[in-house]
Write an enzyme that holds these catalytic residues in place. Structure first.
Site, PDB file in Angstrom:
ATOM      1  N   CYS A 126      31.387  23.261 127.729  1.00 24.88           N
ATOM      2  CA  CYS A 126      29.948  23.320 127.453  1.00 24.88           C
ATOM      3  C   CYS A 126      29.703  24.253 126.275  1.00 24.88           C
ATOM      4  O   CYS A 126      30.081  25.428 126.324  1.00 24.88           O
ATOM      5  CB  CYS A 126      29.196  23.814 128.688  1.00 24.88           C
ATOM      6  SG  CYS A 126      27.426  24.043 128.407  1.00 24.88           S
ATOM      7  N   GLN A 250      19.973  38.598 132.941  1.00 26.05           N
ATOM      8  CA  GLN A 250      19.659  37.635 131.889  1.00 26.05           C
ATOM      9  C   GLN A 250      20.934  36.990 131.356  1.00 26.05           C
ATOM     10  O   GLN A 250      21.903  37.678 131.031  1.00 26.05           O
ATOM     11  CB  GLN A 250      18.906  38.324 130.750  1.00 26.05           C
ATOM     12  CG  GLN A 250      17.512  38.790 131.104  1.00 26.05           C
ATOM     13  CD  GLN A 250      16.521  37.639 131.267  1.00 26.05           C
ATOM     14  OE1 GLN A 250      16.861  36.483 131.106  1.00 26.05           O
ATOM     15  NE2 GLN A 250      15.277  37.970 131.589  1.00 26.05           N
ATOM     16  N   CYS A 373       9.124  34.361 131.614  1.00 26.21           N
ATOM     17  CA  CYS A 373       9.997  33.238 131.270  1.00 26.21           C
ATOM     18  C   CYS A 373       9.281  31.905 131.450  1.00 26.21           C
ATOM     19  O   CYS A 373       9.904  30.846 131.343  1.00 26.21           O
ATOM     20  CB  CYS A 373      11.272  33.273 132.115  1.00 26.21           C
ATOM     21  SG  CYS A 373      10.975  33.173 133.897  1.00 26.21           S
TER      22      CYS A 373
END
Length: 419
Positions: A126, A250, A373
């Site tokens: 990925c 995070q 967020c």
């Protein structure tokens, strides 16, 4: 579609002023459209903007933020958001959790969910993940070929192994692997554990988290250590940070540091700060850097594990001017909030509880930094905070924590108007 493009589309749903259509074929392409870096992009639901030039991705997200503030928040007069360009558009994620499934003929599928589906796309690499996570994932794949374990991510079935979570230390190169199952499979995992320890993935801990409940929560309350430790270390804002296997941290460390430093800069330019209240303080990644600047800080966190790790992180860094309270913010903040406090809000995606907003507008701390967020819940909460005209928005700063996706992190600084 991007500006200037022409395409053949199929109308799926139509109202008077609205049409939802699916794309059949692009006839005229925009120069802002690029080839996706990921070979799985067309199927995988992990990313949604890889076909868009990275800098223009951020411009689109900024427009979505402004639209949310105007349409949802009904805000008409607010400063133009400042854009903080990300340092890297790929290989930024320090954690990922992969659903796992055994096909009928024994092959183990590990990956992400297909767009709008519960089917897993089998991926072997990925491009948004830290290289260390990709390396560990590759090692796990090879080992599972020779060591079969019953795996099924579907909570409606018996399962066994459900998810594999991999966390990496961006600055320390440490890797932590957690196998999530609906019952203990540590005996089945020992052969895998031994081989992973002998790999070059720099694994410092391998765990078995047990999640027996038929719900959408990935992690359960019980974690068994198979080898090593149940945490990694990393450097954050020049501080040593301990991060647990299931802790919230995070996923983009570099951009998170930029957000914290922006808050530090705001605080340094204000006068007479008596103390800082860090609501939703987590493992202390906001509180500890601020306390290291010499301020008195109170961190409030309801999660027991995060609270305990925050205390350890303060001890590791020899921070004495900080207190962590294991409390519900909505119940505890009214007991301690003072008018001269600098309040920092960093809630989950659902935003603030209305009762907490009532407390804030009643007790009126002079300064508020709201890190969000979710532009939609941010806009909703700001409209409630501003409705009594007690605060003014001084600045809005947008951070691209999640390149290649539609997600955006926003920092809003508000200052009290009345005494």
């Amino acid at each position: 579609m991007l500006p200037g493009e022409e395409a053949l589309v199929k109308c799926e749903y139509m109202k008077k002023n609205f049409c939802l259509a699916s794309l059949i074929k692009i006839i005229k392409k925009s120069p802002l459209r690029v080839n996706p870096k990921c070979s799985f992009y067309s199927d995988c639901g992990g990313c949604s903007m890889q076909e868009i030039e990275p800098h223009y991705q951020f411009a689109i997200k900024k427009k979505l933020l402004i639209n949310a503030l105007s349409r949802i928040g009904k805000l008409n007069d607010f400063p133009e958001p400042i854009s903080i360009t990300p340092s890297q558009f790929f290989h930024y994620r320090n954690k990922s959790t992969f659903p796992v499934y055994n096909e009928s003929y024994g092959n183990t599928i590990i990956g992400y969910y297909q767009r709008n589906s519960h089917k897993i796309v089998d991926i072997d690499n990925c491009p948004v993940l830290d290289h260390k996570i990709n390396k560990a994932l590759s090692d796990i794949r090879l080992i599972l070929k020779d060591n079969h374990i019953n795996a099924d991510h579907d909570i409606r079935r018996k399962g066994g192994l459900r998810h594999i979570s991999i966390r990496s230390g961006i600055n320390t190169n440490e890797v932590l692997i957690t196998f999530v199952s609906n019952f203990s499979i540590k005996k089945l995992l020992f052969p895998i554990t031994n081989k992973l320890n002998g790999s070059e993935s720099n694994v410092v801990g391998i765990l078995n988290n047990i999640q027996p409940k038929p719900n959408n929560k990935i992690f359960g309350a019980t974690t068994e250590i198979l080898t090593g430790r149940d945490y990694i270390y990393d450097k954050f804002c020049h501080m040593d940070i301990l991060i647990g296997s299931t802790s919230f941290f995070q996923v983009n460390l570099v951009e998170a540091e930029k957000a914290i430093n922006c808050i530090r800069n705001i605080i340094s330019n204000t006068n007479k700060i008596v103390r800082i209240i860090d609501a939703y303080s987590g493992i202390g990644t906001m509180s500890i850097p601020l306390a290291s600047d010499g301020y008195r800080v109170i961190g409030i966190e309801i999660n027991n594990e995060a609270h305990e790790i925050a205390i350890r992180n303060a001890e590791i860094n020899n921070i004495k001017t900080i207190t962590f309270e294991n409390q519900d913010v909505t119940k505890y903040l009214p007991k301690i909030l003072l008018p001269n406090d600098f309040l920092i809000l960093d809630p989950p995606r659902k935003g603030l509880d209305p009762s907490l907003i009532d407390v804030i507008t009643k007790l009126m701390p002079i300064h508020i930094c709201y890190l969000s967020c979710n532009p939609a819940t941010l806009a909703r909460d700001l409209s409630l905070i501003l409705r009594e005209h007690k605060y003014s928005i001084i600045s809005i700063t947008a951070f691209d924590f999640f390149p290649q996706t539609t997600h955006l992190e926003t920092l809003v600084y508000l200052k009290r108007l009345t005494s």
